[in-house]
Write an enzyme that holds these catalytic residues in place. Structure first.
Site, PDB file in Angstrom:
ATOM      1  N   ASP A 157      78.941 101.966  10.576  1.00  0.00           N
ATOM      2  CA  ASP A 157      80.354 102.387  10.570  1.00  0.00           C
ATOM      3  C   ASP A 157      80.552 103.481   9.509  1.00  0.00           C
ATOM      4  OD1 ASP A 157      83.478 100.446  10.300  1.00  0.00           O
ATOM      5  OD2 ASP A 157      83.061 102.433  11.116  1.00  0.00           O
ATOM      6  N   GLY A 166      77.434 100.222   6.428  1.00  0.00           N
ATOM      7  CA  GLY A 166      76.461 100.256   7.533  1.00  0.00           C
ATOM      8  C   GLY A 166      76.634 101.440   8.460  1.00  0.00           C
ATOM      9  N   GLY A 207      73.742  93.391  11.243  1.00  0.00           N
ATOM     10  CA  GLY A 207      73.661  93.775   9.825  1.00  0.00           C
ATOM     11  C   GLY A 207      74.566  92.888   8.997  1.00  0.00           C
ATOM     12  N   VAL A 208      75.635  93.454   8.508  1.00  0.00           N
ATOM     13  CA  VAL A 208      76.616  92.716   7.682  1.00  0.00           C
ATOM     14  C   VAL A 208      77.082  91.441   8.376  1.00  0.00           C
ATOM     15  CG1 VAL A 208      78.988  92.863   6.786  1.00  0.00           C
ATOM     16  CG2 VAL A 208      77.398  94.764   6.465  1.00  0.00           C
ATOM     17  N   SER A 265      76.424  93.824  15.211  1.00  0.00           N
ATOM     18  CA  SER A 265      76.573  92.521  14.544  1.00  0.00           C
ATOM     19  C   SER A 265      75.339  92.031  13.799  1.00  0.00           C
ATOM     20  CB  SER A 265      76.990  91.419  15.546  1.00  0.00           C
ATOM     21  OG  SER A 265      78.377  91.491  15.789  1.00  0.00           O
ATOM     22  N   ASN A 277      84.810  97.234  12.563  1.00  0.00           N
ATOM     23  CA  ASN A 277      85.528  95.968  12.297  1.00  0.00           C
ATOM     24  C   ASN A 277      86.919  96.079  12.923  1.00  0.00           C
ATOM     25  OD1 ASN A 277      87.479  97.139  10.345  1.00  0.00           O
ATOM     26  ND2 ASN A 277      85.624  97.425   9.105  1.00  0.00           N
ATOM     27  N   ILE A 286      71.675 107.339  14.305  1.00  0.00           N
ATOM     28  CA  ILE A 286      72.473 107.400  15.543  1.00  0.00           C
ATOM     29  C   ILE A 286      73.484 108.541  15.508  1.00  0.00           C
ATOM     30  CG2 ILE A 286      74.315 105.807  14.768  1.00  0.00           C
ATOM     31  CD1 ILE A 286      74.111 104.500  17.575  1.00  0.00           C
TER      32      ILE A 286
END
Ligand code: APR
Length: 168
Positions: A34, A32, A119-120, A117, A24, A11
């Site tokens: 982020d 991830g 993934g982790v 949301s 977060n 992305i």
């Protein structure tokens, strides 16, 4: 009528007006997508995020894209999956709605979303994809966005999005 497509890949490399980060509440980076976005955008992104004073779950805040091709990064904070009885569906939908509101405010005509949301944070992939598509379909015309890309990081996610896009 806006174009909704599912793609795979990184992305951070997309030449779109805005990419969405799965952040977060601190907005100070993480793993991830982020982590990938912060690495690609460079250290100025952290500086910009520090000025935003965090972000509530279900909300999203905008920064410049800095070193990535996208003009804007919309940092959305998705819910942690806790079994479905803690308003997770509505909080996830709110992330997509808020990003489309930011797109309108910033005149973004193209936007790319990761699977927020899933993934982790553990949100079931198909349930999340259904919420994402329903919320985007309901809000995209009012946002002025002409192209929405759902960027899938693995084959499972891509096939789920492709099936759902083909179904409706
Ligand atoms: N590029 C694109 N998509 C990615 C990448 C990447 N480099 N890395 C992971 N993804 C995908 C995952 O496969 C998942 O489908 O992004 C989706 C969201 O997963 P996460 O990044 O783990 O985000 P999320 O589940 O929302 O959890 C957010 O994780 O990284 C931390 O700081 C972040 O605390 C926050 C939490």
């Amino acid at each position: 009528m806006a174009q909704l497509i599912a793609t795979s890949g990184d992305i951070t490399r997309l030449t779109v007006d805005a990419i969405v980060n799965a952040a977060n509440t601190s907005l100070l980076g993480g793993g991830g997508v982020d982590g990938a976005i912060h690495r690609a955008a460079g250290p100025e992104l952290l500086g910009a995020c520090e000025k935003l004073d965090g972000c509530s779950t279900g909300d999203a805040k905008a920064t410049s894209g800095f070193r990535i091709p996208a003009r804007w990064i919309f940092h959305a904070v998705g819910p942690v999956w806790r079994g479905g009885g803690h308003n997770e569906d509505e909080l996830l939908a709110s992330c997509y709605r808020r990003c489309l509101e930011l797109a309108r405010e910033h005149n973004a005509r193209s936007i790319a979303f990761p699977a927020i949301s899933t993934g982790v944070y553990g949100f079931p992939m198909k349930r999340a994809a259904e919420i994402a598509l329903k919320t985007v379909r309901e809000n995209v015309e009012a946002s002025g966005v002409e192209r929405v890309e759902f960027v899938c990081f693995n084959e499972e996610t891509l096939s789920i999005y492709e099936q759902l896009l083909a179904r409706d």
